[in-house]
Design a protein around this motif. Structure first.
Motif, PDB file in Angstrom:
ATOM      1  N   LEU A  14      -2.793  -6.404   0.240  1.00 44.15           N
ATOM      2  CA  LEU A  14      -3.325  -5.470  -0.764  1.00 44.15           C
ATOM      3  C   LEU A  14      -4.291  -6.194  -1.706  1.00 44.15           C
ATOM      4  CD1 LEU A  14      -3.068  -2.561  -2.067  1.00 44.15           C
ATOM      5  CD2 LEU A  14      -1.433  -3.622  -3.635  1.00 44.15           C
ATOM      6  N   VAL A  15      -3.857  -7.355  -2.191  1.00 41.82           N
ATOM      7  CA  VAL A  15      -4.691  -8.112  -3.129  1.00 41.82           C
ATOM      8  C   VAL A  15      -5.984  -8.556  -2.446  1.00 41.82           C
ATOM      9  CG1 VAL A  15      -4.809 -10.241  -4.495  1.00 41.82           C
ATOM     10  CG2 VAL A  15      -2.742  -8.845  -4.539  1.00 41.82           C
ATOM     11  N   GLU A  16      -5.843  -9.014  -1.212  1.00 41.00           N
ATOM     12  CA  GLU A  16      -7.016  -9.488  -0.476  1.00 41.00           C
ATOM     13  C   GLU A  16      -8.031  -8.359  -0.276  1.00 41.00           C
ATOM     14  OE1 GLU A  16      -7.107 -12.747  -0.148  1.00 41.00           O
ATOM     15  OE2 GLU A  16      -9.169 -12.369   0.503  1.00 41.00           O
ATOM     16  N   ARG A  17      -7.525  -7.187   0.071  1.00 40.48           N
ATOM     17  CA  ARG A  17      -8.431  -6.036   0.272  1.00 40.48           C
ATOM     18  C   ARG A  17      -9.083  -5.634  -1.040  1.00 40.48           C
ATOM     19  NH1 ARG A  17      -4.471  -2.115   2.192  1.00 40.48           N
ATOM     20  NH2 ARG A  17      -6.138  -0.591   2.172  1.00 40.48           N
ATOM     21  N   CYS A  18      -8.343  -5.713  -2.122  1.00 38.34           N
ATOM     22  CA  CYS A  18      -8.938  -5.399  -3.435  1.00 38.34           C
ATOM     23  C   CYS A  18     -10.055  -6.393  -3.749  1.00 38.34           C
ATOM     24  CB  CYS A  18      -7.878  -5.440  -4.539  1.00 38.34           C
ATOM     25  SG  CYS A  18      -6.737  -4.056  -4.510  1.00 38.34           S
ATOM     26  N   ARG A  19      -9.806  -7.659  -3.442  1.00 35.38           N
ATOM     27  CA  ARG A  19     -10.832  -8.689  -3.713  1.00 35.38           C
ATOM     28  C   ARG A  19     -12.117  -8.392  -2.941  1.00 35.38           C
ATOM     29  NH1 ARG A  19      -6.388 -13.050  -3.043  1.00 35.38           N
ATOM     30  NH2 ARG A  19      -5.880 -13.582  -5.188  1.00 35.38           N
ATOM     31  N   ARG A  23     -11.877   0.231  -1.801  1.00 31.66           N
ATOM     32  CA  ARG A  23     -11.521   1.259  -2.790  1.00 31.66           C
ATOM     33  C   ARG A  23     -10.111   1.814  -2.577  1.00 31.66           C
ATOM     34  NH1 ARG A  23     -15.915   4.400  -5.448  1.00 31.66           N
ATOM     35  NH2 ARG A  23     -17.787   3.137  -5.276  1.00 31.66           N
ATOM     36  N   GLU A  24      -9.748   1.952  -1.312  1.00 29.60           N
ATOM     37  CA  GLU A  24      -8.419   2.518  -1.028  1.00 29.60           C
ATOM     38  C   GLU A  24      -7.316   1.556  -1.485  1.00 29.60           C
ATOM     39  OE1 GLU A  24      -6.089   4.164   2.848  1.00 29.60           O
ATOM     40  OE2 GLU A  24      -8.278   4.203   2.890  1.00 29.60           O
ATOM     41  N   ALA A  25      -7.544   0.278  -1.252  1.00 27.95           N
ATOM     42  CA  ALA A  25      -6.565  -0.714  -1.693  1.00 27.95           C
ATOM     43  C   ALA A  25      -6.472  -0.719  -3.222  1.00 27.95           C
ATOM     44  CB  ALA A  25      -6.959  -2.100  -1.183  1.00 27.95           C
ATOM     45  N   TRP A  26      -7.624  -0.636  -3.870  1.00 27.24           N
ATOM     46  CA  TRP A  26      -7.619  -0.617  -5.335  1.00 27.24           C
ATOM     47  C   TRP A  26      -6.892   0.619  -5.845  1.00 27.24           C
ATOM     48  CZ3 TRP A  26      -7.566  -3.479  -9.304  1.00 27.24           C
ATOM     49  CH2 TRP A  26      -7.819  -2.962 -10.564  1.00 27.24           C
ATOM     50  N   ARG A  27      -7.115   1.749  -5.195  1.00 24.62           N
ATOM     51  CA  ARG A  27      -6.424   2.977  -5.593  1.00 24.62           C
ATOM     52  C   ARG A  27      -4.905   2.777  -5.460  1.00 24.62           C
ATOM     53  NH1 ARG A  27      -6.869   7.352  -1.361  1.00 24.62           N
ATOM     54  NH2 ARG A  27      -5.127   6.113  -0.642  1.00 24.62           N
ATOM     55  N   ASP A  28      -4.475   2.141  -4.382  1.00 25.88           N
ATOM     56  CA  ASP A  28      -3.037   1.895  -4.184  1.00 25.88           C
ATOM     57  C   ASP A  28      -2.478   0.968  -5.264  1.00 25.88           C
ATOM     58  OD1 ASP A  28      -3.154   3.456  -1.937  1.00 25.88           O
ATOM     59  OD2 ASP A  28      -3.107   1.796  -0.510  1.00 25.88           O
ATOM     60  N   LEU A  29      -3.268  -0.044  -5.613  1.00 25.62           N
ATOM     61  CA  LEU A  29      -2.798  -0.973  -6.645  1.00 25.62           C
ATOM     62  C   LEU A  29      -2.662  -0.250  -7.995  1.00 25.62           C
ATOM     63  CD1 LEU A  29      -3.764  -4.647  -7.105  1.00 25.62           C
ATOM     64  CD2 LEU A  29      -3.740  -3.163  -9.096  1.00 25.62           C
TER      65      LEU A  29
END
Lengths: 189, 85
Positions: A14-19, A23-29
């Protein structure tokens, strides 16, 4: 109590995808931590609603900007909590530059924040329950819905709501305790 | 942990207002637009005044399609008018 909401691998992903700007990963975070950040600001530091909104946005902006600096992805929860605390403290220092927090206030604050850490662990266990259980517990305890409202909205017999809540709490307790949840009671999954 | 304590802990994490979380999801991906808007507002009194009058319309006229929560975020960061002007 430290019950991770996801495996270390999933958190790292999740963190890696946010980095990478996913956008979807950031939304999940944001989805996973918005209640926690909101609670630290409102219940921990007791900021006013308008100040709280500013700090809330600043927290997520800073988390997004500085994810690169997070060395241990497993420390995400603690890091987000620390970012939130720092920004709340900065805000209070700006708003009340001459006031020092008393030892009593600091102790109260620490106790409230420790309580919120436990609440997050419970929340993260709750979202691992079958959706029906998570929903009914959220409706009753978070959204303050009455048995009648829950019954109407979920199209369930009113007389079964209390027992469903009780069974779901039992499953939650077992989830927190690290044991397998009991088999689904009828209609709860 | 008894049922009462579990219920208390569940109830402690209320949902944040939905427009707050929406803005939190959107803002990191709008930093270039936000910088443009705020830089222009700093240097353009007319634009700044238009934002204060009706931010949604002013931004729409400039080609921005922003949610109300993002517009509210911009307005909180709008520079104060110079009291000497």
């Amino acid at each position: 109590m430290d019950t991770p909401s996801r495996s270390a691998v999933a958190t790292h992903s999740l963190v890696e995808r946010c980095r990478l700007g996913d956008r979807e990963a950031w939304r999940d975070l944001v989805e996973e931590y918005s209640r926690y950040v909101y609670a630290i600001i409102m219940r921990g530091y007791r900021l006013s609603e308008s100040d709280a909104e500013d700090v809330f946005q600043d927290v997520f902006a800073r988390v997004f900007e500085r994810l690169e600096t997070l060395r241990d992805d497993d420390a995400l929860r603690g890091w987000i909590a620390q970012v939130t605390r720092n920004l709340c403290s900065d805000h209070l220092r700006r708003a009340h530059p001459t006031e020092e927090l008393s030892d009593e206030t600091v102790t109260d604050l620490d106790e409230r924040l420790a309580d919120l850490d436990m609440a997050l662990a419970v929340r993260q266990a709750l979202v691992r329950l079958p959706a029906g259980c998570a929903d009914i517990l959220d409706r009753f305890f978070c959204r303050d819905q009455s048995y009648r409202t829950i019954s109407a909205e979920l199209d369930l017999p009113a007389g079964t709501i209390a027992s469903r809540i009780s069974r779901c709490l039992d499953r939650l307790r077992k989830e927190i305790g690290g044991r397998d949840p009991t088999p689904a009671a009828s209609g709860e999954t | 942990m008894d049922e009462h304590e579990l219920g208390r802990l569940i109830g402690m994490l209320q949902p944040a207002p939905s427009d707050w979380t929406r803005a939190a999801r959107e803002l990191p991906f709008l930093s270039a637009e936000l910088d443009d808007i705020l830089n222009r507002a700093r240097g353009d009194e007319r634009f700044r005044r238009a934002l204060r009058t009706d931010a949604g319309s002013a931004l729409h006229e400039q080609g921005y399609d922003l949610s109300p929560s993002v517009v509210a975020h911009i307005m909180r960061r709008l520079p104060d008018d110079d009291p000497q002007s």
